[in-house]
Design a protein around this motif. Sequence first.
Motif, PDB file in Angstrom:
ATOM      1  N   CYS A   1       0.845  -1.209   0.000  1.00  7.53           N
ATOM      2  CA  CYS A   1       0.000   0.000   0.000  1.00  7.53           C
ATOM      3  C   CYS A   1       0.877   1.256   0.000  1.00  7.53           C
ATOM      4  O   CYS A   1       0.834   2.040   0.962  1.00  7.53           O
ATOM      5  N   PRO A   2       1.674   1.428  -1.027  1.00 10.90           N
ATOM      6  CA  PRO A   2       2.606   2.567  -1.080  1.00 10.90           C
ATOM      7  C   PRO A   2       1.901   3.918  -1.135  1.00 10.90           C
ATOM      8  O   PRO A   2       2.484   4.938  -0.749  1.00 10.90           O
ATOM      9  N   ASP A   3       0.669   3.951  -1.619  1.00  9.79           N
ATOM     10  CA  ASP A   3      -0.054   5.215  -1.747  1.00  9.79           C
ATOM     11  C   ASP A   3      -1.004   5.479  -0.582  1.00  9.79           C
ATOM     12  O   ASP A   3      -1.832   6.401  -0.643  1.00  9.79           O
ATOM     13  N   GLY A   4      -0.905   4.675   0.464  1.00 11.86           N
ATOM     14  CA  GLY A   4      -1.775   4.864   1.612  1.00 11.86           C
ATOM     15  C   GLY A   4      -2.745   3.708   1.791  1.00 11.86           C
ATOM     16  O   GLY A   4      -2.759   2.753   1.003  1.00 11.86           O
ATOM     17  N   VAL A   5      -3.545   3.804   2.814  1.00 14.27           N
ATOM     18  CA  VAL A   5      -4.468   2.730   3.203  1.00 14.27           C
ATOM     19  C   VAL A   5      -5.906   3.212   3.055  1.00 14.27           C
ATOM     20  O   VAL A   5      -6.232   4.356   3.383  1.00 14.27           O
ATOM     21  N   ALA A   6      -6.759   2.337   2.588  1.00 18.07           N
ATOM     22  CA  ALA A   6      -8.179   2.669   2.446  1.00 18.07           C
ATOM     23  C   ALA A   6      -8.840   2.753   3.815  1.00 18.07           C
ATOM     24  O   ALA A   6      -8.536   1.966   4.717  1.00 18.07           O
ATOM     25  N   TYR A   7      -9.738   3.727   3.976  1.00 13.69           N
ATOM     26  CA  TYR A   7     -10.539   3.854   5.193  1.00 13.69           C
ATOM     27  C   TYR A   7     -11.985   3.505   4.834  1.00 13.69           C
ATOM     28  O   TYR A   7     -12.493   3.943   3.806  1.00 13.69           O
ATOM     29  N   ARG A   8     -12.641   2.744   5.706  1.00  7.92           N
ATOM     30  CA  ARG A   8     -14.025   2.334   5.469  1.00  7.92           C
ATOM     31  C   ARG A   8     -14.858   2.557   6.730  1.00  7.92           C
ATOM     32  O   ARG A   8     -14.338   2.525   7.854  1.00  7.92           O
ATOM     33  N   LYS A   9     -16.146   2.758   6.532  1.00  7.50           N
ATOM     34  CA  LYS A   9     -17.053   2.836   7.679  1.00  7.50           C
ATOM     35  C   LYS A   9     -17.142   1.459   8.329  1.00  7.50           C
ATOM     36  O   LYS A   9     -17.224   0.441   7.631  1.00  7.50           O
ATOM     37  N   LEU A  10     -17.146   1.446   9.666  1.00  3.10           N
ATOM     38  CA  LEU A  10     -17.178   0.173  10.388  1.00  3.10           C
ATOM     39  C   LEU A  10     -18.379  -0.672   9.977  1.00  3.10           C
ATOM     40  O   LEU A  10     -18.271  -1.896   9.833  1.00  3.10           O
ATOM     41  N   GLY A  11     -19.523  -0.036   9.787  1.00  3.58           N
ATOM     42  CA  GLY A  11     -20.732  -0.771   9.420  1.00  3.58           C
ATOM     43  C   GLY A  11     -20.646  -1.447   8.063  1.00  3.58           C
ATOM     44  O   GLY A  11     -21.416  -2.370   7.786  1.00  3.58           O
ATOM     45  N   ASP A  12     -19.700  -1.009   7.219  1.00  2.27           N
ATOM     46  CA  ASP A  12     -19.527  -1.624   5.907  1.00  2.27           C
ATOM     47  C   ASP A  12     -18.639  -2.873   5.960  1.00  2.27           C
ATOM     48  O   ASP A  12     -18.638  -3.660   5.007  1.00  2.27           O
TER      49      ASP A  12
ATOM     50  N   PRO B   1      -5.801  -1.822   6.290  1.00  7.23           N
ATOM     51  CA  PRO B   1      -4.612  -2.230   5.534  1.00  7.23           C
ATOM     52  C   PRO B   1      -4.765  -3.666   5.037  1.00  7.23           C
ATOM     53  O   PRO B   1      -5.671  -4.387   5.484  1.00  7.23           O
ATOM     54  N   PRO B   2      -3.909  -4.132   4.130  1.00  4.14           N
ATOM     55  CA  PRO B   2      -3.981  -5.513   3.656  1.00  4.14           C
ATOM     56  C   PRO B   2      -3.866  -6.501   4.819  1.00  4.14           C
ATOM     57  O   PRO B   2      -3.248  -6.193   5.851  1.00  4.14           O
ATOM     58  N   PRO B   3      -4.478  -7.695   4.680  1.00  2.00           N
ATOM     59  CA  PRO B   3      -4.451  -8.693   5.762  1.00  2.00           C
ATOM     60  C   PRO B   3      -3.038  -9.001   6.261  1.00  2.00           C
ATOM     61  O   PRO B   3      -2.842  -9.211   7.460  1.00  2.00           O
TER      62      PRO B   3
ATOM     63  N   LEU C   1      -0.525   1.940  14.300  1.00  2.00           N
ATOM     64  CA  LEU C   1      -1.912   2.056  13.825  1.00  2.00           C
ATOM     65  C   LEU C   1      -2.186   3.381  13.124  1.00  2.00           C
ATOM     66  O   LEU C   1      -3.350   3.718  12.853  1.00  2.00           O
ATOM     67  N   THR C   2      -1.149   4.145  12.849  1.00  2.00           N
ATOM     68  CA  THR C   2      -1.319   5.419  12.158  1.00  2.00           C
ATOM     69  C   THR C   2      -0.947   5.254  10.680  1.00  2.00           C
ATOM     70  O   THR C   2       0.187   4.855  10.364  1.00  2.00           O
ATOM     71  N   PHE C   3      -1.900   5.542   9.799  1.00  2.00           N
ATOM     72  CA  PHE C   3      -1.687   5.331   8.367  1.00  2.00           C
ATOM     73  C   PHE C   3      -2.079   6.572   7.567  1.00  2.00           C
ATOM     74  O   PHE C   3      -3.015   7.291   7.934  1.00  2.00           O
ATOM     75  N   LYS C   4      -1.374   6.762   6.488  1.00  2.00           N
ATOM     76  CA  LYS C   4      -1.787   7.765   5.499  1.00  2.00           C
ATOM     77  C   LYS C   4      -3.002   7.208   4.762  1.00  2.00           C
ATOM     78  O   LYS C   4      -3.010   6.028   4.382  1.00  2.00           O
ATOM     79  N   GLU C   5      -4.020   8.033   4.607  1.00  2.00           N
ATOM     80  CA  GLU C   5      -5.226   7.576   3.915  1.00  2.00           C
ATOM     81  C   GLU C   5      -5.039   7.655   2.405  1.00  2.00           C
ATOM     82  O   GLU C   5      -4.574   8.677   1.871  1.00  2.00           O
ATOM     83  N   ALA C   6      -5.370   6.584   1.724  1.00  2.00           N
ATOM     84  CA  ALA C   6      -5.271   6.549   0.268  1.00  2.00           C
ATOM     85  C   ALA C   6      -6.288   7.503  -0.347  1.00  2.00           C
ATOM     86  O   ALA C   6      -7.431   7.588   0.111  1.00  2.00           O
TER      87      ALA C   6
END
Length: 404
Positions: A12-23, A161-163, A398-403
């Motif tokens: 994930c060189p360009d950052g990590v995806a953020y998703r709503k918990l409910g999704d 992030p990826p598994p 646990l701190t990531f740049k958001e993609a």
Amino acid sequence: MSRIDDLIADLCPDGVAYRKLGDVADILNGYAFKSSQYVDSGIRVIRISDVQKGRMSQSNMKFCPLDTADTIQRYLLRENDLVMSLTGNVGRVAMLRKCDLPAGLNQRVACIRPSSNLDVRWLFHLFDTDDFESIASNNARGSAQDNLSTEWLANYSIPIPPPEVQREIVAILDTFAELEAELEAELEARKRQYAYYRDSLLRLDGKSGIKWIDNLCPDGVERVGLGELVAKKTVALGRGQVISKQDIKNNPGNYPVYSSSRIGEGELGRYGKYMFTDERITWSIDGGGRFFYRAPHKYSVTNVCGWLTSDNSVISTRYLYYVLTTEWSKLVFDYTKKAHPSVIVDIYSIPVPPLEVQREIVNVLDKFDALVNDLSIGLPAELAARRKQYEYYRDQLLTFKEAV
């Protein structure tokens, strides 16, 4: 952490995806179990008070009958379920272990079950932070106490992030958590030892078996009803006033306001006769069974708290606090009921030895209490240092740049 850095750079060189918990997870609400139907054993009821910071409490457990399993089928929990408190100390999380089962989810507790590509331990470490608790509290509603909605929780955004990255981070943080758990277990054993000695020291029925007490009280110790002590004005007790979080927010100050816990700092000049400066014992009127000692300082308490103080020339307030915290004293009162001051006075019978004995008991118990609760010495200090180390690495990991 080079292994994790390499994985992030690769996956994930360009950052990590953020998703709503409910999704990415199912969020379940609890069932309204009735306390009148509790039994001695069966299906454990997971209540708000059971969800402590990062762990399940094993004290004061409640159960519903096994034959209710069909009725509450949709609320039955599984091993490794993540549960979260939604009222009071909102945002606290814990995970269900095999030894906690069978268990049912009570109202105002949420169960979070992630999808297959999301590690539940990843979620646990994400939520088991002071920052998340603060965010949850700021987004809770209610004047007397916080109430967090599952709708807000479902819309809360988290990094995914990826598994492979999740697993590596979880492995590191779990190692820290295991070391912390070992220290907590040792500290818990010390606390049980302390409680046993405290209860033995304060039983004061006939001969105590403790030489110096028996020498000073050869005929045993008189017990006096709390109501009688109040009637003689040896003890004063009452209830706090209505103080909302909004009121504290609108009138900030330098002095603490207590409910079951500290709820903020307010301008105490507004609270008149409810601005205390002396030592007092407080407790939750709505139940919970825990007494708190408040050393002399400027503070106030809300209307969900009872308070008690005493004439120290007759009975020490600190001594009285230790009496009320003994296990045999707790058995006197059913804390599923309201612990209003008018109820308390009719229940407790207090052993009142000479002041010399009270002072010595307090001196001994204060030393024991420091050994198991003082964060500056011994095991509590070591545990606090370990937690800070864990929290540092957890926040880094646990701190990531958001993609984008």
